[in-house]
Scaffold this motif. Structure first.
Motif, PDB file in Angstrom:
ATOM      1  N   PRO A   1       4.284  24.850 -59.667  1.00  0.00           N
ATOM      2  CA  PRO A   1       5.331  25.809 -59.313  1.00  0.00           C
ATOM      3  C   PRO A   1       5.852  25.580 -57.906  1.00  0.00           C
ATOM      4  CG  PRO A   1       3.189  26.833 -59.096  1.00  0.00           C
ATOM      5  CD  PRO A   1       2.941  25.457 -59.675  1.00  0.00           C
ATOM      6  N   ARG A   2       6.982  26.162 -57.628  1.00  0.00           N
ATOM      7  CA  ARG A   2       7.489  26.106 -56.266  1.00  0.00           C
ATOM      8  C   ARG A   2       6.601  26.960 -55.363  1.00  0.00           C
ATOM      9  NH1 ARG A   2      13.590  27.899 -56.915  1.00  0.00           N
ATOM     10  NH2 ARG A   2      12.575  29.389 -58.284  1.00  0.00           N
ATOM     11  N   PRO A   3       6.404  26.517 -54.145  1.00  0.00           N
ATOM     12  CA  PRO A   3       5.601  27.340 -53.230  1.00  0.00           C
ATOM     13  C   PRO A   3       6.360  28.588 -52.813  1.00  0.00           C
ATOM     14  CG  PRO A   3       6.528  25.446 -52.070  1.00  0.00           C
ATOM     15  CD  PRO A   3       6.840  25.254 -53.527  1.00  0.00           C
ATOM     16  N   GLY A   4       5.595  29.617 -52.424  1.00  0.00           N
ATOM     17  CA  GLY A   4       6.212  30.791 -51.835  1.00  0.00           C
ATOM     18  C   GLY A   4       6.491  30.517 -50.369  1.00  0.00           C
ATOM     19  N   VAL A   5       7.620  30.970 -49.880  1.00  0.00           N
ATOM     20  CA  VAL A   5       8.016  30.648 -48.504  1.00  0.00           C
ATOM     21  C   VAL A   5       8.444  31.916 -47.778  1.00  0.00           C
ATOM     22  CG1 VAL A   5       9.593  29.340 -47.031  1.00  0.00           C
ATOM     23  CG2 VAL A   5       8.763  28.328 -49.158  1.00  0.00           C
ATOM     24  N   GLN A   6       7.891  32.102 -46.585  1.00  0.00           N
ATOM     25  CA  GLN A   6       8.303  33.160 -45.666  1.00  0.00           C
ATOM     26  C   GLN A   6       8.871  32.482 -44.433  1.00  0.00           C
ATOM     27  OE1 GLN A   6       6.175  36.543 -42.820  1.00  0.00           O
ATOM     28  NE2 GLN A   6       5.003  35.628 -44.478  1.00  0.00           N
ATOM     29  N   ALA A   7      10.044  32.905 -43.987  1.00  0.00           N
ATOM     30  CA  ALA A   7      10.680  32.231 -42.856  1.00  0.00           C
ATOM     31  C   ALA A   7      11.571  33.190 -42.085  1.00  0.00           C
ATOM     32  CB  ALA A   7      11.503  31.033 -43.341  1.00  0.00           C
TER      33      ALA A   7
END
Length: 467
Positions: A179-185
């Motif tokens: 899966p696509r990673p979860g990203v916080q930015a």
């Protein structure tokens, strides 16, 4: 056709046609392209493969890209039994081939002909100068998808619905789904009225994530739009790393941006013979693959990894911390002398700053993207296994300038713990509050009250739990 077609169709991409395997046909079969009279052969293969009839003239021969050489057949003796088109469609890039209408007579299934005729079409695309390829398929065409994966195609998807459809396809094929990673930015300017010279890299297609910190010229350059040299440099690099091109390598993207930056400075008359007059950018960026991640890093942007057991891996070094410490020490001594005006202190500090800038991309200095070809050998890059990695962090120096020269051996661990607990945006707000309480930079020695701040946290738990 009894299976229900879902729209939009699933898209798969092949990033590079340069390294295709050699085409080897099973014994007794040969490859040729369309010849007059093959219309009925093509229509028969398509109807047997897909379960519906198509007219060759309307479907293929009337297409503006049609040439007989682009319609391929594998034949058993003289009988065409498999077909594929080396195609092109206007919605895809000009150098992108389109694998189209792959079909095999079911009586010849299990002999690898679908793979072979698809590979032959890819070879044809490459001969015509295509660099990469795309295809569209249906969720229920599991055998075909298995072939495409074997050829090197990878799923391309945007949004949770398509991701779930691909997950179901992988489950049916008994193939691990990544899966696509979860990203916080987040990014925040140091001064609300000044351009934010930081930039984020959030390239979902290529799973490239990171931060860039622009470095302005000491000459104070701004263009007609008010953009500083540091902003321009950061945006050049962000554009290269955020590109939607099918093949995107981290190191090569940085070096392209580096060359573009030199060209841009030459165009506006920057004296690049003096390093301290150049614009620049430092960065910390990762590209996440199925079982490892690549990284590139320079200057004082930092990269970290947290493992499932809670341990922290510091993957980079703040290359300018020592030079900052020296200049801050000199600044403190000048201020403590009590005999110098602010202007006199500034004049005495300038040679120190120039000396530090002139160490850019030197063995005794630090790496920075400033147009210097030496960046190729001095920036840090490599790859690291994803085994048991929980999170990857990329941060610019404005996130940690309070602890830049802290001798606490656990300073990075404490910093990342705070990021995890508070979240990026809340951490930034608290940091701004502390900066306001120390406007003269006395409690926390630093060069300015507030710096641009950027951070990206890539959550990999979903990936590792799926592998």
């Amino acid at each position: 056709m009894t299976d229900e077609r879902k729209l939009p169709q699933l898209v798969m991409r092949l990033a590079n046609l340069a390294s295709l395997p050699a085409l080897e046909l099973p014994a007794g079969y040969h490859l040729r392209h369309f010849e007059p009279g093959d219309e009925l052969h093509w229509e028969a293969i398509v109807e047997k493969s897909f379960g519906w009839s198509r007219d060759f003239g309307r479907r293929i021969a009337s297409h503006p890209y049609y040439q007989p050489e682009r319609v391929l057949f594998i034949c058993d003796q003289e009988k065409p039994v498999a077909t594929a088109c080396a195609w092109e469609e206007p919605q895809w890039e000009a150098d992108c081939g389109y694998l189209h209408m792959v079909g095999v007579d079911p009586a010849y299934g299990g002999r690898g002909l679908g793979y072979s005729v698809s590979l032959a079409a890819l070879h044809r695309m490459r001969e015509e100068g295509k660099r990469h390829a795309v295809l569209e398929t249906d969720d229920f065409r599991l055998s075909a998808i298995h072939i495409y994966l074997k050829l090197g195609y990878v799923p391309a998807y945007e949004g949770s619905e398509l991701e779930e459809r691909w997950r179901q396809v992988h489950d049916k094929l008994n193939i691990p789904f990544i899966p696509r990673p979860g990203v916080q930015a987040a990014t925040k300017p140091g001064k609300p009225d000044k351009p934010n010279e930081d930039a984020l890299v959030l390239n979902e297609r290529h799973r490239i994530y990171g931060v860039i910190d622009g470095v302005s010229s000491m000459t104070g350059y701004c263009d007609a739009d008010g953009s500083t040299g540091g902003w321009i440099a950061a945006q050049l690099l962000a554009r290269e790393l955020g590109a939607d091109t099918p093949q995107l390598e981290l190191r090569e993207a940085v070096l392209r941006a580096n060359s573009q930056l030199m060209q841009r400075m030459d165009e506006v008359g920057v004296d690049t013979s003096e390093k301290w007059k150049r614009w620049g950018a430092v960065f910390a960026v990762v590209k996440v693959h199925a079982s490892y991640f690549e990284y590139v890093q320079s200057g004082d942007c930092m990269l970290f990894a947290r493992y499932r057991d809670g341990s922290i891996r510091v993957m980079s070094r703040n290359q300018v911390a020592g030079f900052d410490h020296q200049s801050l020490t000199a600044l403190r001594e000048l201020k403590e002398s009590g005999t110098l005006t602010e202007e006199e202190i500034s004049l005495r500090m300038k040679p120190i700053a120039i000396g530090n800038r002139n160490l850019a991309n030197m063995p005794g200095g630090y790496s920075v993207m400033n147009g210097d070809p030496a960046l190729a050998s001095l920036m840090e890059y490599g790859h690291i296994s994803l085994a048991n990695v929980q999170r990857i962090y990329a941060v610019s120096d404005g996130m940690f300038h309070f602890i830049e020269n802290d001798e606490d051996p656990r300073k990075w661990e404490k910093f990342l713990n705070e990021l995890d607990v508070q979240g990026i945006k809340a951490y930034m707000e608290r940091l701004v509050e502390e900066e306001e309480l120390d406007p003269l930079c006395e409690k926390y020695p630093r060069h300015k009250k507030s710096d641009d701040k950027s951070a990206v946290i890539v959550e990999l738990a979903r990936i590792n739990s799926s592998v």
